[in-house]
Design an enzyme around this catalytic site. Structure first.
Site, PDB file in Angstrom:
ATOM      1  N   LYS A   1       0.806  -1.228   0.000  1.00 53.27           N
ATOM      2  CA  LYS A   1       0.000   0.000   0.000  1.00 53.27           C
ATOM      3  C   LYS A   1       0.841   1.280   0.000  1.00 53.27           C
ATOM      4  O   LYS A   1       0.414   2.298  -0.543  1.00 53.27           O
ATOM      5  CB  LYS A   1      -0.940   0.011   1.204  1.00 53.27           C
ATOM      6  CG  LYS A   1      -2.023  -1.032   1.059  1.00 53.27           C
ATOM      7  CD  LYS A   1      -3.003  -1.019   2.200  1.00 53.27           C
ATOM      8  CE  LYS A   1      -3.997  -2.145   1.982  1.00 53.27           C
ATOM      9  NZ  LYS A   1      -5.101  -2.129   2.893  1.00 53.27           N
TER      10      LYS A   1
ATOM     11  N   ASP B   1      -9.706   2.544   2.564  1.00 58.69           N
ATOM     12  CA  ASP B   1      -9.654   1.895   3.888  1.00 58.69           C
ATOM     13  C   ASP B   1     -10.191   2.835   4.969  1.00 58.69           C
ATOM     14  O   ASP B   1     -10.796   2.388   5.941  1.00 58.69           O
ATOM     15  CB  ASP B   1      -8.212   1.520   4.259  1.00 58.69           C
ATOM     16  CG  ASP B   1      -7.753   0.237   3.568  1.00 58.69           C
ATOM     17  OD1 ASP B   1      -8.607  -0.574   3.180  1.00 58.69           O
ATOM     18  OD2 ASP B   1      -6.525   0.057   3.433  1.00 58.69           O
TER      19      ASP B   1
HETATM   20  N1  LIG Z   1      -9.847  -5.731   6.928  1.00 55.69           N
HETATM   21  C1  LIG Z   1      -9.353  -4.936   6.021  1.00 55.69           C
HETATM   22  O1  LIG Z   1     -10.077  -4.360   5.201  1.00 55.69           O
HETATM   23  C2  LIG Z   1      -7.882  -4.678   6.007  1.00 55.69           C
HETATM   24  C3  LIG Z   1      -7.388  -3.571   5.307  1.00 55.69           C
HETATM   25  C4  LIG Z   1      -6.014  -3.352   5.328  1.00 55.69           C
HETATM   26  C5  LIG Z   1      -5.154  -4.223   5.980  1.00 55.69           C
HETATM   27  N2  LIG Z   1      -5.665  -5.292   6.648  1.00 55.69           N
HETATM   28  C6  LIG Z   1      -4.754  -6.183   7.402  1.00 55.69           C
HETATM   29  O2  LIG Z   1      -3.959  -5.379   8.257  1.00 55.69           O
HETATM   30  C7  LIG Z   1      -2.684  -5.999   8.469  1.00 55.69           C
HETATM   31  C8  LIG Z   1      -1.552  -5.010   8.201  1.00 55.69           C
HETATM   32  O3  LIG Z   1      -1.554  -4.675   6.823  1.00 55.69           O
HETATM   33  P1  LIG Z   1      -0.618  -3.500   6.263  1.00 55.69           P
HETATM   34  O4  LIG Z   1      -1.034  -3.276   4.860  1.00 55.69           O
HETATM   35  O5  LIG Z   1      -0.566  -2.366   7.203  1.00 55.69           O
HETATM   36  O6  LIG Z   1       0.818  -4.211   6.278  1.00 55.69           O
HETATM   37  P2  LIG Z   1       2.266  -3.534   6.419  1.00 55.69           P
HETATM   38  O7  LIG Z   1       2.256  -2.162   5.867  1.00 55.69           O
HETATM   39  O8  LIG Z   1       3.239  -4.515   5.894  1.00 55.69           O
HETATM   40  O9  LIG Z   1       2.466  -3.412   8.022  1.00 55.69           O
HETATM   41  C9  LIG Z   1       2.616  -4.570   8.807  1.00 55.69           C
HETATM   42  C10 LIG Z   1       2.596  -4.201  10.275  1.00 55.69           C
HETATM   43  O10 LIG Z   1       2.730  -5.403  11.057  1.00 55.69           O
HETATM   44  C11 LIG Z   1       3.896  -5.309  11.891  1.00 55.69           C
HETATM   45  N3  LIG Z   1       4.552  -6.615  12.010  1.00 55.69           N
HETATM   46  C12 LIG Z   1       4.774  -7.519  11.027  1.00 55.69           C
HETATM   47  N4  LIG Z   1       5.415  -8.601  11.529  1.00 55.69           N
HETATM   48  C13 LIG Z   1       5.619  -8.346  12.841  1.00 55.69           C
HETATM   49  C14 LIG Z   1       6.234  -9.074  13.908  1.00 55.69           C
HETATM   50  N5  LIG Z   1       6.769 -10.292  13.707  1.00 55.69           N
HETATM   51  N6  LIG Z   1       6.249  -8.537  15.140  1.00 55.69           N
HETATM   52  C15 LIG Z   1       5.699  -7.309  15.364  1.00 55.69           C
HETATM   53  N7  LIG Z   1       5.107  -6.574  14.409  1.00 55.69           N
HETATM   54  C16 LIG Z   1       5.060  -7.077  13.156  1.00 55.69           C
HETATM   55  C17 LIG Z   1       4.805  -4.331  11.167  1.00 55.69           C
HETATM   56  O11 LIG Z   1       5.752  -3.808  12.084  1.00 55.69           O
HETATM   57  P3  LIG Z   1       7.116  -3.161  11.536  1.00 55.69           P
HETATM   58  O12 LIG Z   1       6.751  -1.758  11.121  1.00 55.69           O
HETATM   59  O13 LIG Z   1       8.021  -3.221  12.701  1.00 55.69           O
HETATM   60  O14 LIG Z   1       7.579  -3.995  10.384  1.00 55.69           O
HETATM   61  C18 LIG Z   1       3.757  -3.304  10.697  1.00 55.69           C
HETATM   62  O15 LIG Z   1       3.360  -2.479  11.764  1.00 55.69           O
HETATM   63  C19 LIG Z   1      -2.663  -7.219   7.547  1.00 55.69           C
HETATM   64  O16 LIG Z   1      -3.028  -8.337   8.318  1.00 55.69           O
HETATM   65  C20 LIG Z   1      -3.746  -6.918   6.519  1.00 55.69           C
HETATM   66  O17 LIG Z   1      -4.308  -8.060   5.970  1.00 55.69           O
HETATM   67  C21 LIG Z   1      -7.008  -5.533   6.657  1.00 55.69           C
END
Ligand SMILES: NC(=O)c1ccc[n+]([C@@H]2O[C@H](COP(=O)([O-])OP(=O)(O)OC[C@H]3O[C@@H](n4cnc5c(N)ncnc54)[C@H](OP(=O)(O)O)[C@@H]3O)[C@@H](O)[C@H]2O)c1
Length: 288
Positions: A73, A109
């Site tokens: 994103k 979103d």
């Molecule tokens: N329901 C919906 O409509 C919707 C919409 C959007 C997203 N989502 C969900 O939201 C989640 C995040 O998506 P995103 O697009 O924001 O992804 P992203 O930009 O890749 O961000 C991932 C987040 O998770 C953290 N993280 C990943 N692995 C970790 C670990 N082992 N320990 C601690 N923190 C960890 C990352 O921390 P760091 O910054 O330290 O890497 C970051 O804060 C996903 O599960 C996605 O499917 C759902």
């Protein structure tokens, strides 16, 4: 009900990594079938090294538009021609529209999260406090949504503190009436901040397959009955995070309502047609 694909069918879809469990193709194709629209929504599994080429491919193949999901994103922005104002402020795009070869990025979103809180959580954020776990693209949309709604205080906890700090730097000037505090995920004050909060959101990817027993909050004693606990993950429907919250008698919401409501806004941008949100949500709940 239109079932066949023909020479006039317009293609829409989703670009992401590990999107096998995404419900977006089901949601959009159900809307298309129900309303006999000549569109088809396809999943495009794209490796990070090919992201730029895939975005150029939208133009080359005359695809009408795509959703962008985890983890692209933020990364996708540099490949776009234009970015709509709020998506630019948020720094994350989840929808691209192709208008005669001009690719514009949007963020639906924000509206998806707001609608899911209003309609499913019955939650009004003014004068309340929230704790957000995570600082990626989704967290940015969540924080922006609740600040726009006028929440008093947001605390962001993230493994990489720099990313949380960046949200605070990017957003605080737009919302001078609210306070944004940032901490590392392991910070001790997490307990106190959750104690004071009304809304607790998991915006990390912890709990997604394949590691479905991961949680950003291993200490289950931190949940309490006055919390509204929201996990952006919708597969599995009840993550460990939500199961523990439920056991502590907190109100819970998973990511499905947000997914449906943001999807409807994206669908409208591509097709000019907006189905009724609750109807789509009920239909998807029935068939999943
Ligand atoms: N329901 C919906 O409509 C919707 C919409 C959007 C997203 N989502 C969900 O939201 C989640 C995040 O998506 P995103 O697009 O924001 O992804 P992203 O930009 O890749 O961000 C991932 C987040 O998770 C953290 N993280 C990943 N692995 C970790 C670990 N082992 N320990 C601690 N923190 C960890 C990352 O921390 P760091 O910054 O330290 O890497 C970051 O804060 C996903 O599960 C996605 O499917 C759902």
């Amino acid at each position: 009900m239109k079932k066949e694909i023909n020479g006039k069918t317009k293609i829409i879809g989703i670009i992401g990594k590990n999107i096998e469990n995404s419900l977006s193709p089901l949601i959009h194709n159900q809307i298309i079938l129900k309303h006999s629209l000549n569109f088809c929504y396809l999943p495009f599994q794209v490796a990070e090294t090919n992201l730029g080429k895939a975005i150029q491919g939208i133009k080359a193949l005359n695809i009408r538009g795509v959703n962008i999901t985890f983890p692209y994103k933020e990364k996708v922005i540099k490949f776009l021609d234009e970015v709509e104002e709020s998506a630019r402020r948020i720094g994350a795009v989840n929808t691209i529209v192709n208008n005669k070869g001009i690719l514009t990025g949007y963020n639906t979103d924000v509206i998806g999260f707001k609608k899911s809180l209003q309609e499913d959580g019955k939650f009004f954020t003014k004068k309340k406090k929230a704790v957000i776990l995570g600082a990626g693209g989704a967290a940015r949309a969540v924080v922006y949504s609740i600040l726009e709604e006028g929440i008093k205080e947001v605390c962001i906890f993230n493994r990489t503190l720099e990313k949380a700090k960046k949200i605070e730097q990017d957003f605080s000037s737009f919302f001078p009436g609210s306070s944004i505090y940032v901490f590392p995920l392991e910070e001790e004050c997490l307990k106190d901040k959750i104690e004071e909060a009304y809304l607790l959101v998991n915006a990390t990817s912890l709990g997604m397959p394949p590691k479905i027993d991961n949680t950003p909050l291993p200490d289950k004693r931190l949940f309490h009955p006055n919390l509204l606990v929201y996990d952006l993950i919708y597969h599995p429907a009840r993550t460990l995070f939500l199961r523990q919250a439920e056991r502590a008698e907190a109100k819970i919401i998973n990511g499905l309502p947000m997914l449906v409501y943001q999807g409807i806004e994206s669908f409208y941008l591509w097709t000019g047609f907006k189905p009724e949100g609750k109807e789509v949500l009920e239909m998807i709940k029935r068939i999943t």
